[in-house]
Design a protein around this motif. Structure first.
Motif, PDB file in Angstrom:
ATOM      1  N   HIS A  71      45.560  97.454  73.833  1.00 13.69           N
ATOM      2  CA  HIS A  71      46.481  97.295  74.963  1.00 13.69           C
ATOM      3  C   HIS A  71      46.400  95.913  75.604  1.00 13.69           C
ATOM      4  O   HIS A  71      47.116  95.637  76.570  1.00 13.69           O
ATOM      5  N   LEU A  72      45.527  95.047  75.101  1.00 13.54           N
ATOM      6  CA  LEU A  72      45.329  93.749  75.750  1.00 13.54           C
ATOM      7  C   LEU A  72      46.405  92.735  75.400  1.00 13.54           C
ATOM      8  O   LEU A  72      46.616  91.785  76.144  1.00 13.54           O
ATOM      9  N   GLY A  73      47.057  92.899  74.249  1.00 16.04           N
ATOM     10  CA  GLY A  73      48.085  91.940  73.838  1.00 16.04           C
ATOM     11  C   GLY A  73      47.568  90.837  72.940  1.00 16.04           C
ATOM     12  O   GLY A  73      48.244  89.813  72.754  1.00 16.04           O
ATOM     13  N   MET A  74      46.368  91.009  72.381  1.00 15.95           N
ATOM     14  CA  MET A  74      45.839  90.002  71.453  1.00 15.95           C
ATOM     15  C   MET A  74      46.653  89.983  70.165  1.00 15.95           C
ATOM     16  O   MET A  74      47.208  90.999  69.746  1.00 15.95           O
ATOM     17  N   ALA A  75      46.697  88.806  69.519  1.00 16.60           N
ATOM     18  CA  ALA A  75      47.271  88.725  68.180  1.00 16.60           C
ATOM     19  C   ALA A  75      46.432  89.598  67.248  1.00 16.60           C
ATOM     20  O   ALA A  75      45.212  89.720  67.423  1.00 16.60           O
TER      21      ALA A  75
ATOM     22  N   ARG B  47      42.424  90.411  67.365  1.00 16.80           N
ATOM     23  CA  ARG B  47      41.940  91.732  67.774  1.00 16.80           C
ATOM     24  C   ARG B  47      41.038  92.345  66.711  1.00 16.80           C
ATOM     25  O   ARG B  47      40.010  92.954  67.028  1.00 16.80           O
ATOM     26  N   ASN B  48      41.414  92.181  65.450  1.00 19.00           N
ATOM     27  CA  ASN B  48      40.574  92.723  64.382  1.00 19.00           C
ATOM     28  C   ASN B  48      39.199  92.055  64.383  1.00 19.00           C
ATOM     29  O   ASN B  48      38.170  92.720  64.209  1.00 19.00           O
ATOM     30  N   ARG B  49      39.184  90.727  64.568  1.00 18.34           N
ATOM     31  CA  ARG B  49      37.911  90.012  64.624  1.00 18.34           C
ATOM     32  C   ARG B  49      37.094  90.455  65.827  1.00 18.34           C
ATOM     33  O   ARG B  49      35.873  90.656  65.735  1.00 18.34           O
TER      34      ARG B  49
ATOM     35  N   GLY C 156      48.006  89.145  78.593  1.00 18.19           N
ATOM     36  CA  GLY C 156      47.047  88.091  78.343  1.00 18.19           C
ATOM     37  C   GLY C 156      47.457  87.163  77.210  1.00 18.19           C
ATOM     38  O   GLY C 156      48.183  87.545  76.286  1.00 18.19           O
ATOM     39  N   ILE C 157      47.004  85.908  77.314  1.00 20.45           N
ATOM     40  CA  ILE C 157      46.995  84.997  76.169  1.00 20.45           C
ATOM     41  C   ILE C 157      45.530  84.618  75.957  1.00 20.45           C
ATOM     42  O   ILE C 157      44.773  84.485  76.920  1.00 20.45           O
ATOM     43  N   PHE C 158      45.135  84.453  74.699  1.00 25.10           N
ATOM     44  CA  PHE C 158      43.709  84.390  74.387  1.00 25.10           C
ATOM     45  C   PHE C 158      43.379  83.209  73.483  1.00 25.10           C
ATOM     46  O   PHE C 158      44.196  82.777  72.664  1.00 25.10           O
ATOM     47  N   GLU C 159      42.153  82.729  73.653  1.00 21.84           N
ATOM     48  CA  GLU C 159      41.577  81.706  72.790  1.00 21.84           C
ATOM     49  C   GLU C 159      40.214  82.250  72.359  1.00 21.84           C
ATOM     50  O   GLU C 159      39.293  82.377  73.181  1.00 21.84           O
TER      51      GLU C 159
ATOM     52  N   ARG D  68      47.317  77.634  74.517  1.00 17.38           N
ATOM     53  CA  ARG D  68      48.733  77.277  74.486  1.00 17.38           C
ATOM     54  C   ARG D  68      49.397  77.758  73.207  1.00 17.38           C
ATOM     55  O   ARG D  68      50.531  78.244  73.229  1.00 17.38           O
ATOM     56  N   ASP D  69      48.685  77.652  72.086  1.00 19.34           N
ATOM     57  CA  ASP D  69      49.237  78.164  70.827  1.00 19.34           C
ATOM     58  C   ASP D  69      49.506  79.659  70.923  1.00 19.34           C
ATOM     59  O   ASP D  69      50.523  80.161  70.439  1.00 19.34           O
ATOM     60  N   ASP D  70      48.572  80.389  71.541  1.00 17.83           N
ATOM     61  CA  ASP D  70      48.767  81.833  71.693  1.00 17.83           C
ATOM     62  C   ASP D  70      49.931  82.111  72.634  1.00 17.83           C
ATOM     63  O   ASP D  70      50.656  83.096  72.473  1.00 17.83           O
TER      64      ASP D  70
END
Length: 580
Positions: A297-301, A305-307, A502-505, A539-541
């Protein structure tokens, strides 16, 4: 009334069975509007259109009220309690006759009271009750009826507040006034309904400003000007609710309120600080029902998310989430904990404060007064045979050292750190005084994050070709084929956005990165290697979310400008086409 019901049936508003039930309810004394609306499948709007035609009176729709609301000065001439209590809205006055919108023609008591109050003849119009409520609240302000009744008795209240002798006792009495209690309740209820995360009550010389932080942006609430007179009593009421000292007005105070609004449990963290024109209050609203369970539910790519999920299954190590206050770090950690929360693991947290309660997780509240700090709590936790430990924040070297030792002795440790990006977290731990070999051997992953506003689904529209072309001149192939924006509507309060994601790095700690940490390499070198190994920058995310049509370019730039200064080309045109 039977003829009216028969006409409704003839016009197709009611079927025969429903018409019979309506007749029975009316015979028992139920107002015709309530009887019809109690029938299945009849909307208030359809009923009011019918009544407007039947009685040849105007129908005022939402567009008209949005476009031409009655002036605030005009409405101020009527008792706010009467207008709000009976849901009646004076529209305009012509030739001594006041046009009044109502949703209940049968409520003659309200119209009679209004006629006596204003001394004018009334002409009726019909409008939906929700539109009347919205227009009244928007024009008069929150708690207008409450403050109007307070103002009518203001002399006694103000005399109490301004008295030098027994000032604290008098303020306590004023804070217990039913109108003050009601006003504070109205502020909190509106904040929760508006999905606000914070309420700011700010005193100025001639104004008391109330603002709500919604989706990360402050929006001013419309409150009557007279609220300034009751500032001291309002603050005292909040102090009483949060068990603070109402006699102390010179020092900052922190407290907590537990509420139940519409069946939802709400925690409110209270911060009160003296300013030059009085005490300012900030209320942080924590809705326990808003916790997201599970990393999905976080919105990770999906690759990230798998990692992340793979790392959560590791037996030991440190998982760090970084970002500024209000960037969703705690939500991410709770989502991670809920993912691995099972009968085979013992999970203990030490937090300040405990924002959400998770079933099956042992949670400790930090208390500076009693000496229960993060370090002391963490030290005690390790004697409690945990498998997974969450430390709300690594604030000092002592906490960092214990967290590292916990990870090296077989515990999976989650925590947060205030750094701008993921690579900066490793160097920050070393700067705090940790030995580089301890950081390199214990750290498993660092996730930096921000929250970007999501385009409102109700007013979402495509960006014009001209705007899209301008964006492509700035950013080239980064811009997707179709861009979207929110036009602004009532549902999103005209902002064009509703909700955040969220956007994530994500920087997984590889052997190469461990080697650089051992060498005390600066964060930009860590970033270079991590990017080469597949780390996507914040920024890429953000561009990923733009490509999905969920947010705007401006929103991504607003939330990532500090991390990637080289990307200021959108405003300067100097870095066309680059993406960090």
């Amino acid at each position: 009334m039977s003829k009216l019901v028969a006409s409704m049936q003839e016009k197709g508003l009611l079927n025969p069975a429903t018409a019979g039930r309506v007749q029975a309810l009316v015979a028992e004394g139920t107002p015709i509007e309530e009887a019809v609306l109690a029938a299945d499948g009849v909307s208030e709007e359809a009923l009011l259109h019918f009544l407007a035609d039947a009685f040849d009176i105007p129908y005022i729709d939402s567009e008209r009220l949005e476009r031409q609301p009655p002036p605030k000065e005009f409405l101020a001439g009527f008792p706010a309690k009467l207008l709000l209590g009976h849901r009646i809205l004076p529209i305009e006055q012509r030739n001594g006759v006041t046009l009044v919108a109502t949703s209940r023609l049968s409520d003659t008591t309200a119209l009679d009271e209004l006629r006596l109050a204003c001394g004018h003849d009334l002409a009726l119009a019909l409008a939906p009750s929700a539109e009347i409520d919205r227009c009244l609240k928007k024009t008069l302000g929150v708690g207008a009826d409450t403050l109007q009744s307070l103002t009518a008795d203001a002399d006694s209240v103000l005399q109490v507040i301004d008295t030098e002798e027994d000032e604290d006792l008098d303020l306590a009495n004023a804070a217990l006034d039913s109108s003050i209690i009601k006003f504070v309740n109205q502020i909190l209820t509106e904040a929760v309904d508006a999905r606000a995360t914070d309420v700011h009550i700010e005193p100025f010389e001639e104004q008391l400003r109330i603002r709500y932080r919604i989706d990360g942006v402050l929006q001013e609430s419309n409150v009557p000007e007279s609220v300034r007179r009751f500032h001291a009593a309002i603050v005292s009421r909040i102090k009483i609710l949060s068990h603070l000292d109402i006699a102390e007005k010179r020092l900052p105070q922190d407290g907590r309120i537990k509420l139940k609004i519409s069946g939802r449990e709400i925690d409110v963290r209270v911060s009160i600080i003296p300013m030059i024109h009085g005490e300012a209050v900030v209320l942080r609203i924590l809705d326990r029902g808003d916790a997201m369970l599970g990393t999905e539910h976080l919105g990770m790519a999906l690759p990230d998310r798998n990692r992340f999920d793979q790392i959560l299954e590791m037996p030991h190590g440190i998982v760090l989430v970084t970002g500024p206050t209000g960037s969703g770090k705690t939500t991410t950690l709770y989502a991670a904990l809920s993912k691995i929360n099972d009968i085979e693991r013992k999970i203990i947290t030490v937090e300040d404060p405990v924002e959400y309660q998770l079933r099956g997780v042992n949670q400790i509240q930090v208390s500076i007064k009693t000496g229960l700090t993060f370090a002391a709590g963490l030290r005690a936790i390790l004697r409690h045979d945990p498998d997974v430990v969450l430390v709300g924040e690594i604030r000092d070297l002592e906490t960092a050292e214990i967290a590292v030792q916990a990870s090296l002795t077989g515990h999976l440790v989650f925590s947060t750190l205030h750094t701008n990006d993921a690579p900066g977290a490793a160097t920050r731990l070393v700067d705090m005084g940790l030995e580089p070999y301890l950081v390199a051997s214990s750290l498993e992953v660092v996730v930096a994050q921000r929250l970007v506003r999501v385009i409102c689904g109700q007013c979402k529209q495509t960006v014009s070709p001209e705007e899209a072309a301008q964006a492509r001149m700035q950013f080239g192939t980064l811009v997707p084929g179709t861009l979207y924006k929110g036009a602004g509507c009532r549902r999103c309060q005209g902002t064009g956005f509703r909700g955040r994601q969220g956007i994530f790095e994500m920087m997984a700690i590889s052997d190469d990165i461990r080697s650089l940490i051992l060498q005390r390499a600066p964060s930009h070198e860590l970033r270079k290697i991590a990017t080469h190994q597949g780390m996507r920058s914040l920024r890429d995310d953000g561009w990923r979310i733009v490509a999905e049509g969920r947010t705007t370019i401006d929103e991504v730039l607003r939330n990532t400008k500090d991390e990637e200064a080289t990307m200021m080309g959108f405003t300067t045109g100097a870095e066309s086409g680059r993406h960090g």
